[in-house]
Design a protein around this motif. Structure first.
Motif, PDB file in Angstrom:
ATOM      1  N   THR A  19      18.723  -0.546   4.639  1.00  9.99           N
ATOM      2  CA  THR A  19      18.132  -1.495   5.224  1.00  9.99           C
ATOM      3  C   THR A  19      19.041  -1.725   6.826  1.00  9.99           C
ATOM      4  O   THR A  19      18.561  -2.557   7.422  1.00  9.99           O
ATOM      5  N   SER A  20      19.869  -0.842   7.093  1.00 13.38           N
ATOM      6  CA  SER A  20      20.675  -0.839   8.313  1.00 13.38           C
ATOM      7  C   SER A  20      20.805   0.476   8.970  1.00 13.38           C
ATOM      8  O   SER A  20      21.213   1.496   8.107  1.00 13.38           O
ATOM      9  N   SER A  37      18.137  -4.388  11.862  1.00 15.20           N
ATOM     10  CA  SER A  37      17.612  -4.495  10.771  1.00 15.20           C
ATOM     11  C   SER A  37      16.543  -3.448  10.297  1.00 15.20           C
ATOM     12  O   SER A  37      15.811  -3.536   9.383  1.00 15.20           O
ATOM     13  N   GLU A  96      11.886 -12.814  11.829  1.00 16.42           N
ATOM     14  CA  GLU A  96      12.372 -11.707  10.805  1.00 16.42           C
ATOM     15  C   GLU A  96      13.724 -11.806  10.628  1.00 16.42           C
ATOM     16  O   GLU A  96      14.319 -11.591   9.484  1.00 16.42           O
ATOM     17  N   GLU A  97      14.546 -12.413  11.495  1.00 12.55           N
ATOM     18  CA  GLU A  97      16.032 -12.481  11.182  1.00 12.55           C
ATOM     19  C   GLU A  97      16.314 -13.466  10.173  1.00 12.55           C
ATOM     20  O   GLU A  97      17.158 -13.178   9.447  1.00 12.55           O
ATOM     21  N   ARG A 128      15.521 -11.839   6.992  1.00  9.58           N
ATOM     22  CA  ARG A 128      16.482 -10.919   6.717  1.00  9.58           C
ATOM     23  C   ARG A 128      18.033 -11.672   6.191  1.00  9.58           C
ATOM     24  O   ARG A 128      18.437 -11.207   5.100  1.00  9.58           O
ATOM     25  N   GLY A 157      14.178  -7.732   2.266  1.00  9.87           N
ATOM     26  CA  GLY A 157      14.165  -6.253   2.825  1.00  9.87           C
ATOM     27  C   GLY A 157      13.039  -6.014   3.772  1.00  9.87           C
ATOM     28  O   GLY A 157      12.221  -6.775   4.012  1.00  9.87           O
ATOM     29  N   PHE A 158      13.074  -4.800   4.209  1.00  8.40           N
ATOM     30  CA  PHE A 158      12.177  -4.604   5.361  1.00  8.40           C
ATOM     31  C   PHE A 158      10.993  -4.640   4.991  1.00  8.40           C
ATOM     32  O   PHE A 158       9.878  -4.993   5.469  1.00  8.40           O
ATOM     33  N   ARG A 192       9.688  -8.082   4.411  1.00 10.55           N
ATOM     34  CA  ARG A 192       9.403  -8.798   5.760  1.00 10.55           C
ATOM     35  C   ARG A 192       8.209  -8.213   6.562  1.00 10.55           C
ATOM     36  O   ARG A 192       7.581  -9.088   7.223  1.00 10.55           O
TER      37      ARG A 192
END
Length: 564
Positions: free
Chosen positions: A3-4, A10, A459-460, A463, A468-469, A472
C-alpha cells in the motif's frame, strides 16, 4: 497488497505502472506504429509516387479550404451565440445552449443527410410546401462551399464551449469598475471583454479547424458524389482500391492530416504568443448587460438560428423518412412508416449494426470506466508534471482525426499478434481497441475532475484508520465520484454509438456499426432508409443528452457541456 510507494504515498505500487501500461497500449503503441511506417516509407522512397500524384495536392487543397472556411462559419456562429448566451439577459439560455450543442452530438453523416433532405430539387419537405427548385437544378451542397457550411455548423459548438469557458473566467470586479467609471456597455465589450476573450476564440477556432480536417462523414456524403475529395475520403478511396503500396500511401496521407491538425494548433499558439492574459479578481462573469428593448430581437435571432441549423434540417430528415421514395412529394396519402419497418424489422444488416454498436458502446464505456477510475485517481494525486503527461497521452488519440487512428490500428494489427499468432484484423475486436483508444480522454476528464474536487483528508483519515487502498476506493472514493463516473459512461456511450470516422476503415462483413450502416444506405441510394435510421439515432442522442441533463445537478462543472 502493498500500500505504499514510499514518501508517505498511499498509492499501491502496482497502480502507476498499470496506468503507464494502459497509456502505452492505447496511445503510444498505435501512433508510434503509424509514425514508424510513415517514416520508413519515406526513407525507402515509397511516397514518391504519392507525392507526385495531383490527387494528393487537390485533396490537400480541398481539406485546407473547406476546413478554413468551415472554421470561419463556426467562429461566426459559435462566437455570436456564446456572447449572447453568456453576457446578456437572454431568457431560456439553458434550453438554447442544449439545442446548440446537438449538432456536435449528432453524427456528421446524419447532419449531411438532414441538410441534403432540406435543399435541392428532390427535397421531400420543400416539395410538400411547394418551394422545391425545378427538377434538374443542381444540389447546392454538392460543392466546396456546401461542405464548408456543414463543417462550420458541426464544429460551431466547439467555439461556443471554448468562448463560454473563457468568458465565465473573466473577473467581475474589473467589468464593474469600468461601468462605474462611465464606460458604455459597447465600450466595455469592445475594450475589455473581447480582448480578454481572444484566447477562447483562438482555442475554439483551432479545435474547429482540427475537427474539420478529420471529418469523414460530411466530406464523404457531400464530397464524394461531387468528386470533391478531402484527405480523409482520399484515404478511404485508397483503402477501397487496395494495392501493393496501400499501407505506405495511407500512412503518408495520415501523416499529412496529422501535420495539418498540428499546424492549426501551432497557429493558435502563435496568435496568443507574447500576450499576457492573467487576470485577478472574482471570476464568474455572467449576464453583464441588460438588453432592455432589444432583448426580444436578440431572442428571436437566436431562435431563428436554431430553426435554420437544427429544426428545419431535422424536419426534412423526418419528412424524407416518411416518403415512400426519395424525391416523392409527402402528403397524407403518400406518408408511410415503411422505412422504419424496414430498418427495424426486416434489414438483418441494420439489426446487426444495432447489436454491434450497442456492444461496442457499452464495452467501451464500461471498460474505460474501470481504467479511468484508477487513472483519474493517479492524475488527482500526482504532481502537475506527471498529471500533465498522463493527460496529454490520453488526449492525443482523441485529438487526432479518427481516420488517422484507424490507419494506426490497421498497421498495428494487420499481422497476427506476436507470440499467440492470433489476428484481430477484420474482427469486431479491432473496432473495440480503436474505440478504447479514441475515447479514453472522454472517460478520463469528468472522473479526474471529480477526484480533484475531493478533500484528500477524507482518504487520509481512512488510511490512518487502517483501511487499505481497495477498501478506501470501494467505501469512500468511488461513491463520491459515482455521478461523474455515470456521466462519463453516458458520454462515451453517446459518442461511440454514432461513430463513423474510425469505423469506416475498420469494419468488415458482420461488424458494421450504425454510423457505417447510415453511410452505406445512402451510398446505395436508399435515402429514405438512411433517413429513417438517422431519425432513430437522433432520438437516441436526445435521450442520452436528457439523461445527462437529469444528472447535471450532481456533476462537477464542465462535465455537461451546455451547462456552466
Amino acid at each position: 497488497m502493498p500500500t505504499s510507494t514510499g514518501h508517505g504515498s498511499s498509492q499501491p505500487r502496482w497502480l502507476f505502472p498499470f496506468v503507464l501500461i494502459v497509456l502505452f497500449c492505447l496511445s503510444v503503441l498505435p501512433l508510434g506504429r503509424l509514425a514508424a511506417t510513415g517514416i520508413l516509407s519515406l526513407l525507402r522512397g515509397g511516397g514518391d509516387g504519392l507525392i507526385s500524384d495531383p490527387a494528393l495536392w487537390k485533396a490537400t487543397w480541398n481539406t485546407l479550404a473547406s476546413s478554413f472556411l468551415g472554421m470561419l462559419v463556426s467562429v461566426l456562429l459559435g462566437g455570436l451565440i456564446g456572447l449572447l448566451l453568456t453576457l446578456f439577459d437572454i431568457r431560456g439560455r439553458t434550453l438554447l445552449g442544449f439545442l446548440f450543442m446537438l449538432p456536435m452530438m449528432i453524427p456528421p453523416q446524419v447532419t449531411a443527410l438532414s441538410w441534403l433532405g432540406l435543399t435541392g430539387p428532390s427535397s421531400t419537405l420543400l416539395k410538400a410546401i411547394g418551394m422545391a427548385p425545378p427538377l434538374g437544378s443542381p444540389q447546392p451542397l454538392y460543392s466546396l462551399s456546401g461542405l464548408a457550411l456543414l463543417l462550420g455548423v458541426q464544429s460551431a459548438p466547439l467555439v461556443y464551449l471554448a468562448l463560454r469557458a473563457g468568458l465565465l473566467a473573466l473577473p467581475r470586479d474589473g467589468i464593474e469598475a469600468a461601468r462605474l467609471s462611465g464606460a458604455s456597455p459597447f465600450q466595455v465589450l469592445r475594450d475589455i471583454i473581447l480582448p480578454l476573450a481572444l484566447p477562447g476564440f483562438a482555442a475554439g477556432a483551432a479545435m474547429a479547424f482540427v475537427s474539420n480536417v478529420g471529418n469523414f462523414g460530411i466530406a464523404a456524403i457531400l464530397g464524394i458524389p461531387a468528386g470533391i475529395y478531402t484527405l480523409p475520403t482520399l484515404i478511404y478511396a485508397k483503402f477501397a482500391s487496395f494495392g501493393t503500396n496501400t499501407f505506405a500511401d495511407i500512412s503518408t496521407l495520415s501523416g499529412v492530416i496529422a501535420l495539418l491538425s498540428l499546424a492549426g494548433l501551432l497557429v493558435e499558439e502563435r496568435v496568443l504568443k507574447g500576450r499576457d492574459y492573467r487576470i485577478i479578481g472574482l471570476s464568474g462573469l455572467s449576464q453583464v448587460f441588460q438588453l432592455n428593448g432589444y432583448r426580444l430581437v436578440a431572442e428571436l435571432l437566436l431562435w431563428l438560428l436554431m430553426i435554420i441549423i437544427l429544426i428545419l434540417p431535422f424536419s426534412a430528415l423526418v419528412a424524407s423518412s416518411l416518403a415512400p421514395a426519395y424525391g416523392v412529394p409527402l402528403t397524407l396519402k403518400t406518408a408511410t412508416l415503411h422505412a422504419y419497418e424496414e430498418v427495424v424489422l426486416r434489414q438483418t444488416a441494420i439489426r446487426s449494426a444495432f447489436r454491434n454498436s450497442l456492444f461496442l458502446s457499452l464495452s467501451t464505456a464500461l471498460g474505460l470506466l474501470l481504467v479511468t477510475v484508477l487513472m483519474g485517481y493517479v492524475v488527482a494525486r500526482s504532481n502537475r508534471r506527471v498529471a500533465a503527461v498522463i493527460g496529454t497521452l490520453a488526449d492525443v488519440p482523441y485529438a487526432l482525426p479518427g481516420i488517422v487512428l484507424a490507419v494506426a490500428c490497421i498497421l498495428l494489427f494487420a499481422a497476427p499478434l506476436p507470440m499467440i499468432g492470433v489476428s484481430i484484423y477484420g474482427t469486431i475486436w479491432i473496432l473495440l481497441f480503436a474505440y478504447l483508444s479514441s475515447f479514453l480522454a472522454v472517460s478520463l476528464r469528468p472522473i479526474a475532475s471529480a477526484f480533484r474536487q475531493l478533500d484528500p483528508s477524507l482518504e487520509e483519515a481512512a488510511r490512518l484508520a487502517g483501511a487499505g487502498f481497495g477498501r478506501r476506493m470501494r467505501d469512500i472514493l468511488v461513491p463520491l465520484v459515482a455521478p461523474a463516473a455515470g456521466a462519463s459512461v453516458v458520454l462515451v456511450f453517446l459518442i461511440a454509438c454514432n461513430e463513423l470516422t474510425v469505423s469506416a476503415l475498420l469494419w468488415s462483413a458482420g461488424t458494421q456499426t450504425l454510423g457505417v450502416a447510415i453511410y452505406n444506405l445512402d451510398d446505395s441510394g436508399s435515402f429514405n432508409l438512411a433517413s429513417a435510421l438517422s431519425v432513430l439515432v437522433v432520438v437516441l442522442v436526445l435521450a442520452m443528452m436528457g439523461l445527462l441533463e437529469l444528472l447535471s445537478g450532481r456533476l462537477p462543472k464542465g462535465v455537461v457541456p451546455w451547462r456552466s
